[in-house]
Motif scaffolding. Structure first.
Motif, mmCIF file in Angstrom:
data_model
loop_
_atom_site.group_PDB
_atom_site.id
_atom_site.type_symbol
_atom_site.label_atom_id
_atom_site.label_comp_id
_atom_site.label_asym_id
_atom_site.label_seq_id
_atom_site.Cartn_x
_atom_site.Cartn_y
_atom_site.Cartn_z
ATOM 1 N N LYS A 289 0.748 -1.287 -0.076
ATOM 2 C CA LYS A 289 -0.161 -0.033 -0.049
ATOM 3 C C LYS A 289 0.869 1.265 0.294
ATOM 4 N N TYR B 257 2.507 1.722 -3.590
ATOM 5 C CA TYR B 257 1.464 2.252 -4.580
ATOM 6 C C TYR B 257 0.968 3.723 -4.119
ATOM 7 N N ASN C 204 1.067 6.775 -6.469
ATOM 8 C CA ASN C 204 -0.261 7.530 -6.965
ATOM 9 C C ASN C 204 0.014 8.962 -6.544
ATOM 10 N N GLU D 268 0.435 15.291 -12.696
ATOM 11 C CA GLU D 268 -0.488 15.428 -13.511
ATOM 12 C C GLU D 268 -0.947 16.785 -13.361
ATOM 13 N N ARG E 91 -2.676 0.506 -11.814
ATOM 14 C CA ARG E 91 -3.919 0.686 -11.169
ATOM 15 C C ARG E 91 -4.856 -0.595 -11.392
ATOM 16 N N TRP F 99 -3.719 -3.337 -9.372
ATOM 17 C CA TRP F 99 -4.199 -3.101 -7.991
ATOM 18 C C TRP F 99 -5.743 -3.333 -7.785
ATOM 19 N N SER F 100 -6.554 -2.582 -8.606
ATOM 20 C CA SER F 100 -7.842 -2.479 -8.245
ATOM 21 C C SER F 100 -8.663 -4.019 -8.757
ATOM 22 N N LYS F 101 -8.352 -4.148 -9.921
ATOM 23 C CA LYS F 101 -8.854 -5.421 -10.496
ATOM 24 C C LYS F 101 -8.361 -6.715 -10.228
ATOM 25 N N SER G 242 -9.347 -2.109 -3.843
ATOM 26 C CA SER G 242 -10.081 -1.106 -3.757
ATOM 27 C C SER G 242 -10.604 -1.000 -2.341
ATOM 28 N N PHE G 243 -11.255 0.198 -1.970
ATOM 29 C CA PHE G 243 -11.685 0.191 -0.741
ATOM 30 C C PHE G 243 -13.233 -0.515 -0.804
ATOM 31 N N PRO G 244 -13.605 -1.345 0.153
ATOM 32 C CA PRO G 244 -14.874 -2.053 0.362
ATOM 33 C C PRO G 244 -15.911 -1.351 0.723
ATOM 34 N N ARG G 245 -17.070 -1.560 0.274
ATOM 35 C CA ARG G 245 -18.168 -0.671 0.737
ATOM 36 C C ARG G 245 -18.546 -1.586 2.043
ATOM 37 N N GLU G 246 -18.364 -1.063 3.017
ATOM 38 C CA GLU G 246 -18.728 -1.823 4.385
ATOM 39 C C GLU G 246 -19.204 -0.751 5.289
ATOM 40 N N THR H 182 -13.540 7.923 2.487
ATOM 41 C CA THR H 182 -13.468 6.527 1.908
ATOM 42 C C THR H 182 -12.148 5.546 2.407
ATOM 43 N N GLU H 183 -11.030 6.143 2.699
ATOM 44 C CA GLU H 183 -10.056 5.304 2.938
ATOM 45 C C GLU H 183 -10.103 4.944 4.478
ATOM 46 N N TYR I 89 -23.612 6.441 -3.181
ATOM 47 C CA TYR I 89 -22.819 5.432 -2.299
ATOM 48 C C TYR I 89 -23.320 3.897 -2.875
ATOM 49 N N GLN J 298 -14.514 9.039 -6.679
ATOM 50 C CA GLN J 298 -14.133 7.805 -6.846
ATOM 51 C C GLN J 298 -14.744 6.660 -6.236
ATOM 52 N N LEU J 299 -15.022 7.164 -4.727
ATOM 53 C CA LEU J 299 -15.501 6.090 -4.058
ATOM 54 C C LEU J 299 -14.896 4.629 -4.065
ATOM 55 N N PHE J 300 -15.866 3.819 -4.488
ATOM 56 C CA PHE J 300 -15.267 2.444 -4.485
ATOM 57 C C PHE J 300 -15.068 1.811 -6.055
ATOM 58 N N CYS J 301 -14.950 2.844 -6.679
ATOM 59 C CA CYS J 301 -14.490 2.406 -8.101
ATOM 60 C C CYS J 301 -13.210 2.323 -7.963
ATOM 61 N N ALA J 302 -12.728 1.462 -9.131
ATOM 62 C CA ALA J 302 -11.229 0.899 -9.316
ATOM 63 C C ALA J 302 -10.440 2.394 -9.335
ATOM 64 N N ASP J 303 -9.220 2.620 -9.172
ATOM 65 C CA ASP J 303 -8.582 3.611 -9.429
ATOM 66 C C ASP J 303 -8.478 4.113 -10.809
ATOM 67 N N GLY J 304 -8.642 5.328 -10.998
ATOM 68 C CA GLY J 304 -8.741 5.860 -12.472
ATOM 69 C C GLY J 304 -9.903 5.782 -13.061
#
Lengths: 307, 799
Positions: free
Chosen positions: A208, A211, A215, A222, A239, A242-244, A249-253, B158-159, B424, B443-449
């Motif tokens: 983490k 990464y 980022n 950028e 990315r 990392w995500s897929k 990615s952050f979980p929806r919890e 989110t983090e 959400y 972004q929320l819970f989407c993949a980065d980018g």
């Protein structure tokens, strides 16, 4: 000026090739007027296209096996053209393998530099040996303008890929930013490799920081607009990994608190409306009785009369 | 003749005893057979005395209706006419003072007047453009700041967890903005609530809405609209812009501000309702043109809403004002955006340009567009019906200012909560575009980018959402996202309109329509996988937006032109027109337009284009009010003061009659005088006796009347001593010597036409020997309307 040129033109076309002495002059003025007469391209190009012979005469028409010397491209120019061809091929050879994953900037900037250099020579005003300039004869003597087209294609590729932002101005080396990014990227990727086997949660935890640094660096670049396609692509790939692939990615919890808070807020208006319905006194309107003419003319009675 | 029995049934839920008022002889009716009764000075006093409540009750004992004594109270409903609205005096009062002034004025003077009209129109355009610019920049800054703060907060949480705190932060920020706007509106100037278009429509129709064109209203409106848009409500700033333009026009044309007590001694000639109303129509046009970047649309809006008094020169002047307003807005926005001199920046709402390859449409799409129009009409009617019930509830139960503010706050909080929940739980992630169309990508819970597509719709000002719906690439929204968004936003917008905040309904309607329109486009493209090129979602979003807006507000001509101008392409002219036409037809079948509903619910005596269709059998005799309070040409001051201060009869126009010396002859009509004129006369003590004693007294001029305009002091503030009450006043010079009259058998549609076309305020009904037998005012005409069961009559009410 213009009518004179035109006049010359027609003279040139009418007399055609055998006019020897004035050929040079005619040629020059003709190509000059080709610049100026872009509004009538059919006329000018038709007139000018004939004096340009192919350098490789292997497939030239038998009737026009060769032009008189004056109209031929000088040796110096054909040399330049040759070098251009070689460097062009070298650059394209470099580009194609670098297409996926994109490395067009880092691997091909030097070959691009050489193409630019030779094109500069071709297009410069300076007289080469024998007092000739190749700009007119190579670049814009015909409708196709092949050399120019080829070069401008490369140029637009270069611009689209934003490579200029990763390479130093003289196209000698990569910028320090780019190099730094690449090294950070490498660190992250090695980290990924290290923990790839086994549980991905481990990877997410351990990589983490690496990464995250990457980022941050990326978003900083950028902002400074020092990104080129290589960096963008590398970042995209990372990315996605990392995500897929690793699912970091952050979980929806937090569903419960969010639902609780929002349903509380949705609940408030119901209370509000209910309480105002029950407790607020209803607004009444006082009716005013208008002063009207005598009763037998009111609506009711008219109706009676009619029926 | 069931019509009429139905007619009485609505007026009071089965309380039939009260209804007898319609059929029973009115108290005053008994006096009608002798309208020629004496109108000498003392007689008048006596008669006025008879109208006091004591006498009223005496009379009533003889009648069978005991309720008549005290006014009956009913809950507010749409079938009422409020007493607080009066007509504008559009008709010129050609009294002697006027003629005198005209004689004194040189031809040069008239030319100067014409020039100053143009100057005023230019000023209106410039100021309206500046206000639009101010609103735009403020909204952008405040909303930008708000979304930035929330975005950072969301990213942080989110983090580490705790996103419900972001939700609360969002709600609190929304509420803070809305609180400011709500308090301004509810406590300082309630008339500034809503979009203001209904009010301006009424004003252009000839109804004087109290305080609608005051400076204070403008200030509250501008701050209110900034707060409500920045507060994230489902509202737009275009409607308020139209109102602002109208206020600017009314202010500038007077050359002074009564609120600030500053008189610039300019444009004094224009201090009359006639001139003011013309300028207000120019201001409304300038407002539309600044709001949508649509100068022609602005002119047509004025034409559509207030066109009964219209001529070519006025149209041209209004067009001038609109153009100047667009130009000013462009100019200042270009400076703000750092491209000074670039005048191509369109109005407040910028729909963006449709690229040339996506504008094409084919003949086989026209039926599809028409279906979308019908859908828009249906949804619009649903919207209007829900809003109608909500508004009735609000008028009846949520009428206290503090309750109104709380309601607005709740709506703001719920808007935030619903938006947040939607974002959400949305799974629609889209890759970030190369050129970053999204202002605040979440972004929320989407993949980065990647970013959350639901957030582009909800986490943005409504205008930007409209633009992204029109122009984002095909595939940037899931059908699921669009469907949920349409559903949520529909109810949010419907709930929001009518709150005590300044807010327009244009943008929310466009947004709803654009969302389901885009959905249609996506579905069509998925049904026809072979040639998906023609079903460009952006195109369908535009058509859907037009259909939805047409279904809600039911404007036709001006809306078509506004849409065409705002999108900057004429190609869609035909589809948009067809869609609006069908939306209107379908919508009108179920429910009226939103603005008409609100006008009705405000109990405004609004005159439509035509009298109700089945009203030819009604004559002026049934329509008029009678008996009429008249004055003699030379009237006692005491009488005038008594009549004017009688609160139960708040009349504004009084026919002036002349009494032939032998008192048997009936009094004949010789003129008409207004309350405002009488008040000015009393204030200046223009009494016959004083004039005799003080020969040097300055003669009253038209200027004195203009100086008092438009806020004539109430009669209570004018002190008349006991001695002065005995004096006489000569009204000859001041009255309008040639009021319009009609015979008593004139049909209602004829009277109506006269009223509507000439902009009358009072129409005297006279008999064959020119005796006054009644007076027709706007409320007498506006009370007839065609309901579901035939001709219905509205009741007058105190509000």
């Amino acid at each position: 000026m213009l009518p004179y040129n035109l006049y010359l033109f027609f003279v040139f076309v009418a007399i055609d090739v055998p006019s020897l002495k004035c050929g040079d002059v005619a040629h020059l003025s003709a190509s000059e007027s080709a610049d100026k007469l872009e509004a009538v391209p059919s006329l000018s190009t038709a007139a000018v296209s004939s004096p340009v012979p192919a350098v490789d005469t292997g497939f030239s028409f038998s009737l026009l096996s060769s032009f008189p010397e004056d109209l031929e491209v000088s040796d110096y120019c054909s040399d330049l053209l040759h070098i251009f061809g070689q460097r062009y091929v070298a650059y394209v050879n470099c580009l194609v393998p670098a297409a996926r994953p994109v490395k067009v900037c880092q691997s091909c900037y030097s070959t691009y530099g050489s193409v630019v250099e030779i094109y500069k020579n071709i297009s410069s005003d300076q007289m080469g040996p024998g007092n000739v300039t190749c700009r007119d004869s190579l670049l814009r003597s015909d409708r196709l303008m092949l050399v120019y087209q080829l070069y401008s294609n490369l140029e637009s590729l270069w611009e689209d890929s934003n490579c200029a932002q990763c390479v130093t101005g003289d196209l000698e080396s990569l910028t320090n930013d780019t190099l730094y990014f690449m090294s950070t990227l490498n660190q992250t990727l090695t980290c990924f490799e290290k923990y790839q086997q086994g549980n991905h949660t481990e990877l997410c935890k351990n990589c983490k920081s690496a990464y995250g640094t990457l980022n941050v660096l990326y978003s900083q670049m950028e902002k400074n607009s020092t990104l080129c396609i290589d960096i963008e692509d590398a970042m995209n790939m990372t990315r996605r990994l990392w995500s897929k692939n690793f699912n970091c990615s952050f979980p929806r919890e937090e569903n419960v608190p969010v639902i609780a808070v929002s349903s509380f807020m949705l609940f408030l208006p119901i209370i509000f409306y209910l309480s105002s319905f029950l407790h607020s006194e209803q607004k009444k309107r006082k009716l005013i009785h208008p002063r009207r003419a005598k009763s037998n003319t009111s609506l009711m009675n008219i109706q009676d009369k009619l029926s | 003749m069931a019509n009429i029995t139905k007619k009485v049934s609505w007026s009071s839920r089965g309380d039939d005893s009260a209804l007898t008022g319609e059929g029973t002889p009115l108290l005053n009716g008994t006096e009608i057979p002798k309208p020629s009764r004496k109108l000498s000075g003392s007689g008048s006093v006596f008669r006025i005395g008879r109208f006091s409540t004591v006498d009223l009750e005496d009379d009533i004992t003889s009648e069978e209706d005991p309720i008549r004594g005290r006014p009956k109270e009913i809950p507010h409903n749409e079938k009422l006419l409020s007493l607080k609205y009066e007509s504008l005096d559009y008709d010129n009062i050609e009294n002697q003072l006027f003629l005198e002034e005209e004689r004194r004025m040189s031809p040069m003077g008239f030319r100067c007047l014409e020039i100053s009209r143009w100057v005023i129109c230019g000023l209106i355009g410039i100021l309206t453009g500046l206000i639009a610019c101010f609103i735009d920049i403020m909204v952008e800054k405040l909303a930008g700041y708000k979304y930035q703060v929330i975005k950072e907060n969301i990213e942080k949480f989110t983090e580490v967890g705790g996103l419900s705190i972001s939700l609360i932060l969002w709600a609190v920020l929304n509420c803070a903005f809305v609180l400011v706007g709500g308090i301004m509106v509810a406590f300082f100037e309630p008339i500034a609530a809503g979009s203001g278009i209904p009010q301006i429509k009424c004003y252009l129709n000839g109804v004087k809405i109290p305080r609608v064109v005051r400076l204070k209203t403008l200030v509250v409106k501008v701050i209110g609209v900034i707060c409500s848009v920045a507060g994230g409500l489902a509202v737009g700033k275009e409607g308020p812009m139209i109102h602002s333009g109208a206020v600017v026009a009314a202010g500038v044309s007077q050359g002074r501000s009564t609120s600030l007590k500053r008189d610039f001694k300019m444009f004094e000639y224009f201090r009359r309702d006639t001139e003011k109303r013309d300028f207000v129509s120019a201001g409304a046009a300038a407002g539309v043109s600044a709001a949508f970047g649509a100068p022609v649309g602005g002119v047509l809006f004025s034409l559509e809403e207030g066109a009964s008094f219209w001529n070519q020169m006025l149209t041209w002047r209004i067009f001038f004002a609109s153009m100047i307003s667009t130009f000013t807005l462009n100019f200042f926005l270009s400076i703000y955006h750092g491209k000074p001199g670039d005048l191509s920046n369109p109005g407040l709402i910028n729909f963006g340009r449709f690229e040339s390859d996506s504008v094409a449409y084919y003949y086989y799409e026209i039926p599809l567009f028409m279906c979308m129009g019908a859908l828009g009409g249906l949804l619009g009617a649903l919207f209007n019906s829900i809003n109608y019930w909500l508004t009735i509830f609000r008028i009846r139960y949520v009428h206290r200012p503090c309750l109104q503010v709380i309601e607005a706050l709740l709506v703001a909080a719920v808007t935030a909560a619903v938006s947040f929940t939607m974002i959400y739980f949305s799974n629609d992630c889209q890759p970030l575009g190369p050129e970053h169309n999204e202002e605040y990508p979440l972004q929320l819970f989407c993949a980065d980018g990647e970013y959350n597509a639901m957030a582009t719709a909800f986490f943005n000002t409504p205008e930007r959402s409209v633009r992204s719906l029109f122009h984002n690439q095909p595939g940037s929204y899931n059908p699921m996202t669009l469907g949920l968004f349409t559903l949520t936003y529909f109810f949010l917008a419907c709930w929001t309109y009518g709150l005590a905040v300044s807010a327009g309904v244009f943008i929310p309607s466009l947004l709803i329509g654009a969302a389901w329109g885009r959905l249609c486009g996506i579905l069509l493209a998925s049904f026809t996988p072979t040639s998906p090129i023609w079903a460009d979602p952006g195109k369908y979003a535009l058509i859907g937006a037009a259909a939805q807006l047409g279904g809600i507000v039911r404007m036709t001509l001006s809306l078509t032109v506004i849409m065409v101008e705002a999108t900057g392409n004429v190609t869609y002219g035909l589809p948009i027109m067809l869609v609006l036409m069908i939306a209107k037809i379908v919508g009108d079948y179920f429910q009226e337009g939103l603005y008409d509903i609100h006008i009705k619910l405000q109990s405004v005596p609004f005159l439509h284009w035509e009298a109700p269709a089945t009203s030819h059998w009604l004559t002026a005799r049934e329509v008029m009010s009678s008996p009429v309070t008249c004055f003699n040409r030379i009237e006692k001051v005491g009488t005038i003061v008594d009549v004017l201060s009688n609160t139960s009869t708040n009349h504004n126009g009084f026919p002036v009659v002349v009494q032939v010396l032998d008192s048997d002859e009936p009094a004949k009509l010789c003129g008409l005088i207004l309350r405002s004129q009488l008040i000015v006369l009393l204030k200046h003590k223009v009494f016959v006796e004083l004039a005799r004693s003080r020969l040097s007294q300055r003669k009253l001029q038209l200027k004195d009347f203009r100086d008092a305009y438009p806020r004539f002091p109430p009669i209570q503030s004018i002190h008349v001593s006991q001695d002065e009450r005995e004096c006489m006043m000569d009204l000859t010079e001041f009255m309008n010597p040639t009021p319009y009259t009609v015979p008593q058998d004139t049909s209602l549609p004829r009277v109506f036409k006269l009223f509507r076309a000439l902009g009358l305020r009072h129409l005297v009904v006279a008999d064959d020997v020119n005796r006054v037998i009644g007076l027709v005012t706007r409320k007498d005409l506006a009370r007839y309307h065609l309901g579901k069961h035939g001709l219905e009559e509205l009741q007058l009410a105190q509000t």
